[in-house]
Enzyme design. Structure first.
Site, PDB file in Angstrom:
ATOM      1  N   LYS A  53       0.906  -0.917  -0.053  1.00  0.00           N
ATOM      2  CA  LYS A  53       0.496   0.094   0.049  1.00  0.00           C
ATOM      3  C   LYS A  53       0.957   1.186   0.005  1.00  0.00           C
ATOM      4  O   LYS A  53       0.717   2.431  -0.729  1.00  0.00           O
ATOM      5  CB  LYS A  53      -1.086  -0.376   1.313  1.00  0.00           C
ATOM      6  CG  LYS A  53      -2.190  -1.469   0.840  1.00  0.00           C
ATOM      7  CD  LYS A  53      -2.206  -1.391   2.016  1.00  0.00           C
ATOM      8  CE  LYS A  53      -4.603  -2.368   2.148  1.00  0.00           C
ATOM      9  NZ  LYS A  53      -4.564  -2.674   3.309  1.00  0.00           N
ATOM     10  N   GLN A  97      -4.789  -1.288   9.806  1.00  0.00           N
ATOM     11  CA  GLN A  97      -4.312  -2.554   9.124  1.00  0.00           C
ATOM     12  C   GLN A  97      -4.700  -4.178   9.946  1.00  0.00           C
ATOM     13  O   GLN A  97      -4.281  -3.972  11.044  1.00  0.00           O
ATOM     14  CB  GLN A  97      -2.762  -3.005   8.440  1.00  0.00           C
ATOM     15  CG  GLN A  97      -2.622  -4.359   8.191  1.00  0.00           C
ATOM     16  CD  GLN A  97      -3.145  -4.611   6.775  1.00  0.00           C
ATOM     17  OE1 GLN A  97      -3.240  -3.290   5.838  1.00  0.00           O
ATOM     18  NE2 GLN A  97      -3.507  -4.979   6.138  1.00  0.00           N
ATOM     19  N   ASP A 120     -10.970   3.490   3.932  1.00  0.00           N
ATOM     20  CA  ASP A 120     -11.124   2.064   4.328  1.00  0.00           C
ATOM     21  C   ASP A 120     -12.549   1.334   3.664  1.00  0.00           C
ATOM     22  O   ASP A 120     -13.455   0.004   3.445  1.00  0.00           O
ATOM     23  CB  ASP A 120     -10.810   0.640   5.693  1.00  0.00           C
ATOM     24  CG  ASP A 120      -9.395   0.180   4.356  1.00  0.00           C
ATOM     25  OD1 ASP A 120      -9.185   0.082   3.605  1.00  0.00           O
ATOM     26  OD2 ASP A 120      -9.074  -0.368   5.998  1.00  0.00           O
TER      27      ASP A 120
END
Ligand code: NDP
Length: 283
Positions: A53, A97, A120
């Site tokens: 990422k 994460q 997200d």
């Protein structure tokens, strides 16, 4: 006739080029989009995803910072850090994460992220907005799947879409986005009886179960559009999806590979959401 391959890398590059152009423009206007990534613990898959990422951020011209904690970090420390990032004007997206180590409540951590920086798309506010069709950050994997279908000129309207898996981050939102595009959606999960009776009737089959190669060509409707979200290891330790690619490609009309299918699109939509957030910040 073998299926047409849906090349996630190629499609991701197509969208990444336009995202990079937009970042260039934003930077000219004095705005550098910024993403904060929080990584807790030493899970090697999580470390790899975070590295990928951040590398993509760099390629797109997006500023990224990494905040790392050991397994022993307290929930309050994490919540305080997220609050600091919520208040930080140079940060437009915050990503924690997953999975988090035991002892930390994932829901509480996600809910601490400002919905305006939740790139997200996991915050209940954004999930709710998605459900009722309002503008929101859409969860990156399902969003990436919809972009792939769009790129291939596939309209879900009127089709029977079967989603295998009902997690909050993949299965459930994937079904919702397909419903939004007028598909007739069936959800399957670990308690579904006679799974193949559903997979065999799917015009669009999305598998996000995390079971290596567990759907084979004979379980797929001829000509179906098959999207494999699974990221698993087979008995030889090789990366594979939920779909047995070799047999499925002989039955399906379209199919995504693993790797090189949904994965690159997930990261691309994260970049898209971060830039969208930066654009919103300047009105
Ligand atoms: P979860 O483990 O949270 O969810 C798995 C879902 O699959 C559950 O709903 C479960 O049912 C269902 N399921 C499990 N086994 C079966 C079975 N035998 N038959 C039918 N349904 C079953 O996983 P995620 O949603 O987080 O991820 C799914 C997969 O996608 C994983 O392999 C993951 O690595 C991958 N992934 C890939 C991404 C990408 O970018 N390519 C991004 C995110 C995930 P139940 O609810 O009843 O337990």
């Amino acid at each position: 006739m073998p299926a047409k391959l849906i090349d996630g890398k190629k499609i991701a590059n197509h969208y990444r080029n336009s995202i990079a152009e937009e970042v260039k423009q934003l930077r000219k206007d004095g705005m550098a989009p910024g993403l904060a990534v929080i990584l807790v613990g030493e899970d090697s898959a999580s470390q790899t995803y975070v590295r990928m990422k951040r590398k993509t951020c760099q390629e797109m011209g997006i500023h990224s910072i990494l905040i790392e904690y050991g397994n022993e970090v307290g929930e309050n420390e994490l919540l305080e850090k997220i609050q600091q990032l919520n208040d930080d004007k140079a940060i437009h997206g915050i990503l924690v994460q997953l999975p988090l180590p035991e002892g930390i409540q994932t829901e509480k951590v996600i809910e601490q992220i400002s919905p305006d920086k939740d790139v997200d798309g996991f915050h209940p506010v954004n999930i709710g907005r998605m459900m009722i069709g309002e503008d929101s950050f859409l969860p990156c994997t399902p969003y990436g799947i919809m972009k792939m279908l769009q790129y291939e000129g596939i309209s879900p309207s009127g089709k029977h879409a079967v989603v295998v898996g009902r997690s909050n981050i993949v299965g459930k939102p994937a079904g919702q986005l397909l419903l939004r595009e007028n598909a007739t959606v069936t959800y399957c999960h670990s308690k579904t009886e006679n799974l193949v009776s559903y997979t065999r009737s799917a015009d669009i089959l999305i598998s996000a179960a995390g079971r290596p190669n567990f759907i084979s060509g004979k379980d797929i409707k001829p000509g179906a559009i098959v999207i494999d979200v699974g990221m698993n290891r087979d008995e030889n330790g090789r990366l594979c999806g939920d779909i047995d690619f070799e047999t499925a490609k002989e039955t399906a009309g379209y199919i995504t590979p693993v790797p090189g299918g949904v994965g690159p699109m997930t990261i691309t939509m994260l970049m898209f959401n971060t830039v969208k957030s930066a654009r919103r910040a300047i009105g």
